[in-house]
Design an enzyme around this catalytic site. Structure first.
Site, mmCIF file in Angstrom:
data_model
loop_
_atom_site.group_PDB
_atom_site.id
_atom_site.type_symbol
_atom_site.label_atom_id
_atom_site.label_comp_id
_atom_site.label_asym_id
_atom_site.label_seq_id
_atom_site.Cartn_x
_atom_site.Cartn_y
_atom_site.Cartn_z
ATOM 1 N N HIS A 151 17.188 -26.901 -49.908
ATOM 2 C CA HIS A 151 16.079 -27.399 -48.825
ATOM 3 C C HIS A 151 16.130 -25.803 -48.488
ATOM 4 O O HIS A 151 16.379 -25.471 -47.784
ATOM 5 C CB HIS A 151 15.572 -28.264 -47.810
ATOM 6 C CG HIS A 151 14.322 -27.837 -47.566
ATOM 7 N ND1 HIS A 151 13.756 -28.330 -46.717
ATOM 8 C CD2 HIS A 151 13.792 -27.503 -47.853
ATOM 9 C CE1 HIS A 151 12.725 -28.585 -46.293
ATOM 10 N NE2 HIS A 151 12.375 -26.938 -46.906
ATOM 11 N N HIS A 176 13.863 -22.399 -49.350
ATOM 12 C CA HIS A 176 13.384 -21.335 -49.957
ATOM 13 C C HIS A 176 13.131 -19.487 -50.316
ATOM 14 O O HIS A 176 13.758 -19.288 -49.287
ATOM 15 C CB HIS A 176 10.995 -21.414 -48.784
ATOM 16 C CG HIS A 176 10.844 -23.006 -48.649
ATOM 17 N ND1 HIS A 176 10.850 -24.186 -50.171
ATOM 18 C CD2 HIS A 176 11.321 -23.598 -48.167
ATOM 19 C CE1 HIS A 176 10.522 -25.078 -49.576
ATOM 20 N NE2 HIS A 176 10.738 -25.062 -48.057
ATOM 21 N N SER A 188 5.403 -22.317 -46.562
ATOM 22 C CA SER A 188 4.040 -21.964 -46.455
ATOM 23 C C SER A 188 2.856 -21.115 -46.972
ATOM 24 O O SER A 188 1.807 -21.289 -46.425
ATOM 25 C CB SER A 188 3.498 -21.124 -44.661
ATOM 26 O OG SER A 188 4.416 -19.876 -45.053
ATOM 27 N N HIS A 203 12.762 -32.064 -43.186
ATOM 28 C CA HIS A 203 12.731 -32.212 -42.292
ATOM 29 C C HIS A 203 13.779 -32.995 -41.713
ATOM 30 O O HIS A 203 12.577 -33.888 -40.291
ATOM 31 C CB HIS A 203 11.335 -31.393 -41.027
ATOM 32 C CG HIS A 203 10.643 -30.874 -42.557
ATOM 33 N ND1 HIS A 203 9.308 -31.109 -43.145
ATOM 34 C CD2 HIS A 203 11.085 -29.257 -42.660
ATOM 35 C CE1 HIS A 203 9.447 -30.465 -43.926
ATOM 36 N NE2 HIS A 203 10.194 -29.249 -43.689
ATOM 37 N N GLU A 231 16.806 -24.952 -44.626
ATOM 38 C CA GLU A 231 15.508 -24.631 -44.580
ATOM 39 C C GLU A 231 15.893 -23.660 -44.590
ATOM 40 O O GLU A 231 14.392 -22.600 -43.714
ATOM 41 C CB GLU A 231 14.357 -25.527 -43.758
ATOM 42 C CG GLU A 231 13.072 -25.446 -43.931
ATOM 43 C CD GLU A 231 11.990 -26.287 -43.370
ATOM 44 O OE1 GLU A 231 10.922 -25.552 -43.875
ATOM 45 O OE2 GLU A 231 12.264 -26.706 -42.466
ATOM 46 N N ARG A 283 13.694 -19.309 -36.974
ATOM 47 C CA ARG A 283 15.009 -18.745 -36.547
ATOM 48 C C ARG A 283 15.570 -18.036 -35.935
ATOM 49 O O ARG A 283 16.708 -17.234 -35.966
ATOM 50 C CB ARG A 283 14.191 -17.020 -37.611
ATOM 51 C CG ARG A 283 13.105 -17.850 -38.754
ATOM 52 C CD ARG A 283 12.550 -16.769 -39.776
ATOM 53 N NE ARG A 283 11.895 -17.241 -40.899
ATOM 54 C CZ ARG A 283 11.354 -15.637 -41.103
ATOM 55 N NH1 ARG A 283 11.799 -14.584 -41.734
ATOM 56 N NH2 ARG A 283 10.972 -16.730 -42.400
#
Length: 340
Positions: free
Chosen positions: A8, A10, A73, A222, A283, A289
């Protein structure tokens, strides 16, 4: 020794021209005009964004390979119309293909889909075929393309069946992943994502999708949303709804990742869910973060949590590598071609 495969990831820090063009595309749609041409983005720009962010953190945190898709997003299929969604998906997926081409030992591509809310799945089928042709190993499937209103039919509805048929034909899984929320009542990463994960699981529980598609595979990210924490509720609901037990009804086809940002959450996930159904994921750089003040480590440094689990090395190997290779057979074939 296991490969550490992060299921996962992005592309969250992108070349500036890409993001600027998206704003121009949205403004042109609103004004009823044609957007400007997509900008030229150099390999050096892409290298800089990756080497300064994901690649640096992958090396620091001890992973080997990240399954990489466009920024969740920003997928935003609810923006514009079907043509806007189609071009935006192609531009984002083409960037992922370029990242994989520049760093083939570190990234494997997963595509977003142009799921415009008023469209059928035809454009998404075409984009999936195009991306698999470029070497992609899976896709992100949005169960709520409208961005927070849940007006689409459940994932068990025949609306989705043409796309599932193509997934099975191409032997690719889907991560069930919504995008940005246009509903002010739903914070995107803290409310909407977790709610959508949980809703998707319940939709699948209520139906019999895997009777029609026994080879279909979904990753619910998640950590599965609220599902592991309420596992007893879902076992009880399956019984009340006269469904088979969850292990046969769903769990040959559904997998959860480890994007749960504290040790007790990962401990619960591994205690409740069979380790054959858990894929390592972080992720990063993504939803959370910062540094956890109670540990001094980044919240999304999830490898640390899996390393600390009281499980066998065989189970840890399954979470870090074996399950990902089973769920993503195209990745397994790519790794075998590299002698791994």
């Amino acid at each position: 020794m296991s490969l550490i495969i992060d299921c996962h990831g992005h592309y969250t820090v992108l070349p500036q021209g890409h993001d600027a063009w998206r704003e121009e595309q949205k403004a042109a749609f609103k004004a009823g005009t044609v957007p400007p041409p997509y900008p030229e983005i150099s390999d050096d720009e892409i290298r800089d964004t990756i080497e300064s962010n994901q690649l640096r953190l992958i090396k620091e945190r001890g992973a080997d390979l990240t399954i990489f898709s466009p920024r969740a997003s920003a997928m935003a299929p609810h923006v514009g119309d079907a043509e806007v969604a189609k071009e935006w998906a192609m531009r984002c997926n083409d960037l992922i293909a370029r990242v994989v081409g520049l760093f083939p030992e570190t990234f494997a591509g997963v595509c977003m889909l142009p799921q415009s809310p008023k469209a059928d799945m035809a454009n998404s089928i075409a984009e999936l075929e195009r991306c698999v042709g470029m070497g992609f190993i899976g896709c992100n499937l949005n169960p709520d393309p409208g961005g927070g209103h849940f007006q689409h039919p459940p994932l068990t509805d025949r609306y989705w069946y043409p796309f599932y048929e193509k997934m099975v034909e191409l032997d690719v899984p889907a991560m069930i992943h919504v995008s940005g929320s246009c509903n002010p009542a739903m914070h995107a990463t803290g409310g909407y994502y977790i709610a959508a994960d949980t809703i998707a699981f319940m939709q699948l529980l209520e139906g019999d999708l895997f009777r029609d598609f026994p080879a279909l595979r979904f990753i619910i990210p998640h950590g599965g949303g609220a599902v592991p924490y309420h596992w007893g509720r879902y076992r009880g609901l399956a019984d009340m709804l006269k469904k088979p037990s969850l292990d046969t009804h769903l769990m040959n086809n559904i997998f959860f990742d480890t994007c749960v940002y504290h040790q007790p959450g990962i401990d619960l996930l591994a205690d409740v869910i069979d380790n054959k159904n858990i894929l390592f994921g972080s992720e990063m750089v993504g939803a959370v973060r910062g540094i956890d003040p109670t540990t001094g480590h980044y919240f999304d440094d999830t490898k640390r949590y899996v390393d600390a689990l009281d499980i066998s090395e065989a189970e840890r190997h399954a979470i870090f590598e074996g399950n990902a290779r089973r769920v993503f057979p195209r990745l397994d074939a790519q790794l075998k071609a590299r002698g791994l």
